[in-house]
Design a protein around this motif. Structure first.
Motif, PDB file in Angstrom:
ATOM      1  N   GLY A  69       0.778  -1.236   0.000  1.00 58.47           N
ATOM      2  CA  GLY A  69       0.000   0.000   0.000  1.00 58.47           C
ATOM      3  C   GLY A  69       0.805   1.280   0.000  1.00 58.47           C
ATOM      4  O   GLY A  69       0.231   2.371  -0.023  1.00 58.47           O
ATOM      5  N   ILE A  70       2.129   1.189   0.044  1.00 61.07           N
ATOM      6  CA  ILE A  70       2.979   2.385   0.001  1.00 61.07           C
ATOM      7  C   ILE A  70       3.891   2.260  -1.215  1.00 61.07           C
ATOM      8  O   ILE A  70       4.737   1.367  -1.266  1.00 61.07           O
ATOM      9  CB  ILE A  70       3.824   2.537   1.274  1.00 61.07           C
ATOM     10  CG1 ILE A  70       2.929   2.574   2.517  1.00 61.07           C
ATOM     11  CG2 ILE A  70       4.683   3.799   1.200  1.00 61.07           C
ATOM     12  CD1 ILE A  70       3.699   2.534   3.820  1.00 61.07           C
ATOM     13  N   GLN A  71       3.700   3.118  -2.188  1.00 61.08           N
ATOM     14  CA  GLN A  71       4.509   3.072  -3.400  1.00 61.08           C
ATOM     15  C   GLN A  71       5.797   3.867  -3.200  1.00 61.08           C
ATOM     16  O   GLN A  71       5.762   4.978  -2.684  1.00 61.08           O
ATOM     17  CB  GLN A  71       3.719   3.631  -4.583  1.00 61.08           C
ATOM     18  CG  GLN A  71       2.457   2.834  -4.903  1.00 61.08           C
ATOM     19  CD  GLN A  71       2.734   1.397  -5.271  1.00 61.08           C
ATOM     20  OE1 GLN A  71       3.700   1.099  -5.960  1.00 61.08           O
ATOM     21  NE2 GLN A  71       1.890   0.492  -4.800  1.00 61.08           N
ATOM     22  N   ALA A  72       6.917   3.273  -3.576  1.00 56.34           N
ATOM     23  CA  ALA A  72       8.215   3.930  -3.419  1.00 56.34           C
ATOM     24  C   ALA A  72       9.075   3.675  -4.655  1.00 56.34           C
ATOM     25  O   ALA A  72       8.828   2.730  -5.406  1.00 56.34           O
ATOM     26  CB  ALA A  72       8.926   3.419  -2.160  1.00 56.34           C
ATOM     27  N   GLU A  73      10.072   4.522  -4.843  1.00 52.60           N
ATOM     28  CA  GLU A  73      11.047   4.348  -5.919  1.00 52.60           C
ATOM     29  C   GLU A  73      12.271   3.608  -5.370  1.00 52.60           C
ATOM     30  O   GLU A  73      12.614   3.761  -4.194  1.00 52.60           O
ATOM     31  CB  GLU A  73      11.477   5.706  -6.476  1.00 52.60           C
ATOM     32  CG  GLU A  73      10.373   6.461  -7.185  1.00 52.60           C
ATOM     33  CD  GLU A  73       9.896   5.755  -8.434  1.00 52.60           C
ATOM     34  OE1 GLU A  73      10.738   5.159  -9.136  1.00 52.60           O
ATOM     35  OE2 GLU A  73       8.675   5.787  -8.698  1.00 52.60           O
ATOM     36  N   LEU A 342      -3.445   8.789  -4.127  1.00 54.01           N
ATOM     37  CA  LEU A 342      -3.710   9.062  -2.713  1.00 54.01           C
ATOM     38  C   LEU A 342      -2.444   9.526  -2.000  1.00 54.01           C
ATOM     39  O   LEU A 342      -2.483  10.394  -1.129  1.00 54.01           O
ATOM     40  CB  LEU A 342      -4.282   7.818  -2.026  1.00 54.01           C
ATOM     41  CG  LEU A 342      -5.687   7.382  -2.462  1.00 54.01           C
ATOM     42  CD1 LEU A 342      -6.047   6.043  -1.824  1.00 54.01           C
ATOM     43  CD2 LEU A 342      -6.723   8.452  -2.100  1.00 54.01           C
ATOM     44  N   GLY A 343      -1.304   8.917  -2.393  1.00 52.95           N
ATOM     45  CA  GLY A 343      -0.037   9.312  -1.781  1.00 52.95           C
ATOM     46  C   GLY A 343       0.319  10.752  -2.108  1.00 52.95           C
ATOM     47  O   GLY A 343       0.776  11.504  -1.239  1.00 52.95           O
ATOM     48  N   LYS A 344       0.086  11.166  -3.339  1.00 47.24           N
ATOM     49  CA  LYS A 344       0.359  12.549  -3.733  1.00 47.24           C
ATOM     50  C   LYS A 344      -0.577  13.507  -3.028  1.00 47.24           C
ATOM     51  O   LYS A 344      -0.171  14.597  -2.611  1.00 47.24           O
ATOM     52  CB  LYS A 344       0.207  12.684  -5.254  1.00 47.24           C
ATOM     53  CG  LYS A 344       1.310  11.990  -6.051  1.00 47.24           C
ATOM     54  CD  LYS A 344       1.049  12.086  -7.551  1.00 47.24           C
ATOM     55  CE  LYS A 344       2.138  11.350  -8.323  1.00 47.24           C
ATOM     56  NZ  LYS A 344       1.849  11.377  -9.794  1.00 47.24           N
TER      57      LYS A 344
END
Length: 350
Positions: A69-73, A342-344
């Motif tokens: 649920g947490i998108q990261a690079e 949602l993260g943005k």
């Protein structure tokens, strides 16, 4: 504003998962390259089986990233390292033995990263353990691949040094080592083949299990800050799950599940979203907060029971395995886009 569980520890795990995806792409590219360069049939067959596993494991890693649920690079140093290794693998500076040696090191890196994520998840929360559960399959198979690569390296190394064939007992030792690994990890690691290619029921069920865990953690806590954080994660997970289902799953099942039953699912999720907004406006330290969360949990529970019984049965009876797996891929892709949005929004509101 909704506070989520995207704290330092959870963000660090998300970055490690992104790193693992980046390395997995490199591993797949390497194995495709080896199949072009190596003529030995025994070695080619083993690498082909690894490649089949690794393509499936890429799907599992993508599922875990979306489920988390947490998108990261990926870390910049990882991306730079991947580019350098790709250049070496495609060039002529290294011989085949040296290339396979570097590949075995990448497998070791994946094993340690996967085990580290698993151990870190134990410290962070039960919902994280639930989300990264499928990663256990990847960890086990990477460890088994290491044993096979050791055998391949022995064969290639003996040829490199002597020009002669190695003792064929090497492959027997490899199989013995893999059998021993299976005995050690079999009880602790999910090894079921049907989890390699997840169908849409598998992926939706993972979401259901995770949100139930979050509800349990929230209701067991008496810390207003933790309660608010758990609710924030529930808010984000349920929102992404519901929007992805409405975008991808419900339109696909409507023709065979029925207009009335499908509309009921839409209506239930509309009510769930209304309840989420109502709870969001409340103080987590108030006496009514947990009561409203329990009402939400009951509503979500009824919705889950309908999906996992009648909707799942309709999918099994009307979609082939390939169609259900394709729907899972579409659901995960839609959910990932929603999570990124949602993260943005969350970052912009801080």
């Amino acid at each position: 504003m909704v506070t989520t569980l995207d704290d330092t520890k959870r963000t660090a795990i998300a970055k490690k998962l992104a790193d693992m995806k980046e390395i997995q792409k490199l591993i797949i590219n390497n194995e495709q390259q080896f199949l072009k360069e190596i003529s030995d049939n025994e070695i080619r067959n083993r690498i082909q089986k690894m490649l089949d596993d690794d393509n499936k494991n890429m799907g599992i890693l993508e599922t875990v990233n979306v489920q988390y649920g947490i998108q990261a690079e990926p870390d910049k140093t990882i991306s730079e390292m991947v580019k350098k290794v790709q250049q070496l693998m495609q060039g002529s500076e290294l011989n085949t033995y040296e290339k396979v040696f570097q590949h075995e090191l990448l497998k070791h890196q994946q094993v340690m990263s996967g085990l580290t994520v698993h151990k870190a998840a134990q410290k962070v929360g039960a919902d994280v353990m639930m989300a990264i559960g499928p990663l256990n399959t990847v960890n086990f198979e990477n460890r088994a691949h290491q044993e096979q690569l050791k055998g391949i390296l022995e064969v290639l190394g003996v040829r490199e040094l002597t020009g002669q064939e190695a003792d064929q007992g090497i492959w027997g030792r490899v199989q013995d080592a893999m059998a021993a690994l299976s005995g050690v990890f079999g009880s602790a690691v999910t090894q079921t083949s049907d989890k390699s290619d997840m169908n849409v029921q598998d992926v939706i069920r993972l979401d259901h299990n995770k949100v139930n865990t979050l509800f349990t953690e929230l209701l067991a806590s008496n810390d207003p800050q933790k309660i608010q954080e758990y609710f924030g994660q529930i808010y984000k997970d349920l929102t992404a799950h519901a929007e992805a289902e409405e975008e991808v799953v419900y339109p696909r099942v409507r023709p065979f599940y029925g207009e009335g039953d499908t509309q009921e699912l839409y209506d239930e999720q509309a009510e769930m979203k209304r309840m989420l907004e109502e709870i969001k406006a409340n103080d987590p330290s108030s006496s009514q907060f947990k009561d409203k969360v329990r009402q939400l949990m009951d509503a979500v529970g009824d919705h889950i029971r309908q999906e996992e019984s009648t909707m799942f049965a309709a999918i099994r009876n009307n979609l082939s395995s390939d169609q259900s797996e394709q729907l899972a891929t579409q659901f995960k892709a839609a959910k990932q886009k929603i999570q990124e949005r949602l993260g943005k929004q969350g970052a912009a509101s801080k």
